[in-house]
Design an enzyme around this catalytic site. Structure first.
Site, PDB file in Angstrom:
ATOM      1  N   PRO A   2     -10.763 -18.707  -0.220  1.00 23.95           N
ATOM      2  CG  PRO A   2      -8.910 -19.515   0.911  1.00 23.95           C
ATOM      3  CD  PRO A   2      -9.932 -19.910  -0.079  1.00 23.95           C
ATOM      4  CB  CYS A   3     -10.829 -14.009  -1.982  1.00 23.22           C
ATOM      5  SG  CYS A   3     -10.994 -15.520  -2.978  1.00 23.22           S
ATOM      6  CB  THR A   4      -8.590  -9.969   0.852  1.00 24.61           C
ATOM      7  OG1 THR A   4      -7.998 -10.960   1.700  1.00 24.61           O
ATOM      8  CG2 THR A   4      -8.842  -8.707   1.660  1.00 24.61           C
ATOM      9  CB  THR A  23      -6.516 -11.467  -3.274  1.00 25.16           C
ATOM     10  OG1 THR A  23      -7.223 -11.900  -2.104  1.00 25.16           O
ATOM     11  CG2 THR A  23      -5.895 -10.114  -3.007  1.00 25.16           C
ATOM     12  CD  GLU A  92     -13.563 -11.969   0.273  1.00 21.61           C
ATOM     13  OE1 GLU A  92     -12.952 -12.209   1.317  1.00 21.61           O
ATOM     14  OE2 GLU A  92     -13.014 -11.558  -0.767  1.00 21.61           O
TER      15      GLU A  92
END
Length: 487
Positions: A2-4, A23, A92
């Site tokens: 789980p990233c942004t 991230t 992502e």
């Protein structure tokens, strides 16, 4: 994971650069920044998760990577810039829906259930993608083309989005089921905001099957959409997000609020984001995939957005007031981030130093973004010599310690953190400007290594200093403190 992700087109940035940033939000994954030389790149790659073996080309380039310190689950290289000055961030994690996943199932490893049967190998995934692609591409478009070929040949066991950038272009690719994919060139004047959901909201099949200027996809994607009735659009406009993505209740708590915060920051005047008449709210399904920012975007803007915890909103978990909406949405700058990078490719410097990789470790709310030159033989030990043992002698663990201490005493520490972050950015920019000029005048690329050592030492001193300060604050607020005046 789980990233942004945040992408900034060439004309959307303040300095005519392309930027791709993400991230990497694993579960407190220990990370480091290294350089992989061609001699160290495998010629036969074996995945850990899916037990797949892939023959690799014989001509890899040098590239940077941010692998996991513990290799037991694979490399997980995350992000990097290669010697051709092409950047990549992968991946992502994105969403899909049952209609897609039943029509083109994910390619997952299956262990044999009976004696004499063979295991069924899986496809490729986040563990592998940077290593399989980045050493072999000379442009962002080539990155899409190579990854697309690998996806069609081997499949994938997860849904992912991947970004590539070079001096002029950014391309974004999203996987669809096990073997299909879709990609779009990011418009130069736009920023893309991606919060763990399928993102693209427009796709031109005519271009993808024709000139291929702005759009690319797997060869049979249009037929795939038609055969399995994936197009939900009513007006003839094909929206990939409706066809391939999701709109679940959990998305509205975990994903879309992050897009809302980024869009709100980038376009505070051209769109209305707050109040009863808002165009877009934290749980809106129609937040655009890309936006023209109201002002040119800087590296500092990108860092601020990727560090966000909904400051100046009712959702801020650090708010002093006990608001009913406090902490209800998943922050962008979350506690468990391992590494965050901004791959920036510039145009106004010699070709060999066009790439700058901005790197930080741990929770972005409390860390500092450090620029380094990626086109070097090795990274300084402060960035690359990280073990599983907690230590103040490297940027990863020191950043984690600063964040853990400051988080518990946010009000007392945030000013210390902000001063630290500004100091590293100011000094980092100053050193890069100094060595850009020296390298341009001399042509000596050995100076890039010297610059990285200076940058690393500056970051070490600044991080050690702020660690001591937040440790003192935390010590002063310990529960077993007691004050008594003896007479």
């Amino acid at each position: 994971m789980p990233c942004t992700t945040l992408l900034v087109g060439k004309k959307a940035s303040n300095d005519n650069t392309t930027m791709i940033s993400r991230t990497d939000d694993g579960y407190f994954d220990e990370k480091k920044l290294i350089v992989v030389e061609p001699k160290d790149q495998p010629r036969k790659y074996k995945t850990v998760i899916s037990h797949l073996e892939i023959e690799l080309p014989e001509n890899p380039m040098r590239y940077t990577a941010s692998p996991s310190v513990d290799p037991k689950h694979g490399i997980w290289a995350a992000t990097g810039i290669n010697a051709a000055q092409v950047g990549m961030t992968a991946t992502e994690t994105i969403t899909s829906n049952p209609r897609v996943l039943s029509a083109d199932p994910l390619v997952r490893y299956e262990k044999a259930q009976k004696k004499g049967e063979k295991d069924k190998v899986g496809g490729i995934g986040e563990e592998d993608i940077v290593v399989l692609v980045l050493p072999y591409i000379h442009s962002a478009r080539e990155g899409v083309e190579r990854l697309g070929m690998l996806l069609e040949q081997y499949g994938t066991y997860e849904s992912n989005g991947i970004a590539f950038n070079d001096e002029n272009e950014i391309w974004w690719l999203e996987t669809i089921g096990g073997h299909h994919w879709i990609a779009r060139r990011v418009p130069d004047d736009r920023c893309v905001i991606m919060p763990n959901q399928f993102g693209m909201d427009h796709f031109d099949f005519d271009d993808a099957y024709g000139e291929k200027k702005e759009y690319l996809c797997s060869a049979d994607l249009k037929e795939f959409v038609e055969k399995y009735h994936l197009d939900q659009n009513q007006d003839g406009h094909f929206d990939p997000r409706w066809a391939f993505g999701s709109r679940s209740d959990s998305d509205h708590v975990y994903n879309t609020p992050r897009a809302w915060f980024m869009g709100r920051y980038l376009t505070p005047f051209s769109h209305k984001w707050d109040g009863p008449c808002a165009e877009f709210g934290p749980e809106s399904d129609n937040i655009p995939w890309s936006l023209v920012p109201d002002k040119k975007v800087t590296v500092e803007d990108v860092k601020y957005l990727l560090s966000s915890y909904y400051q100046r909103t009712p959702y801020n978990p650090y708010a002093a007031a006990d608001l009913p909406q406090k902490g209800m949405y998943r922050p962008i700058g979350i506690s468990r981030t391992g590494v965050t990078s901004i791959c920036q490719i510039r145009s106004d410097v010699p070709e060999a130093i066009r790439g700058i990789e901005w790197i930080c470790f741990g929770s972005n709310a409390f860390n500092a973004m450090l620029p380094v030159y990626p086109n070097v033989p090795k990274m300084p030990e402060y960035l690359g010599k990280v073990t599983m043992d907690v230590s103040t002698e490297n940027f990863y663990w020191a950043s984690r310690l600063v964040g853990a201490l400051a988080d518990a005493h946010f009000g007392s520490c945030i000013q210390l953190i902000e001063r630290y972050q500004e100091k590293v950015t100011v000094e980092g920019r100053r050193i890069v400007l100094e060595y850009d000029q020296k390298i341009a005048q001399s042509g000596d690329m050995k100076l890039a290594q010297k610059a990285n050592e200076a940058l690393s030492e500056m970051a070490r001193k600044a991080t050690t200093d702020v660690l001591g300060k937040v440790l003192k604050v935390a010590s002063e607020h310990m529960k077993n403190g007691y004050s008594r005046a003896d007479h």
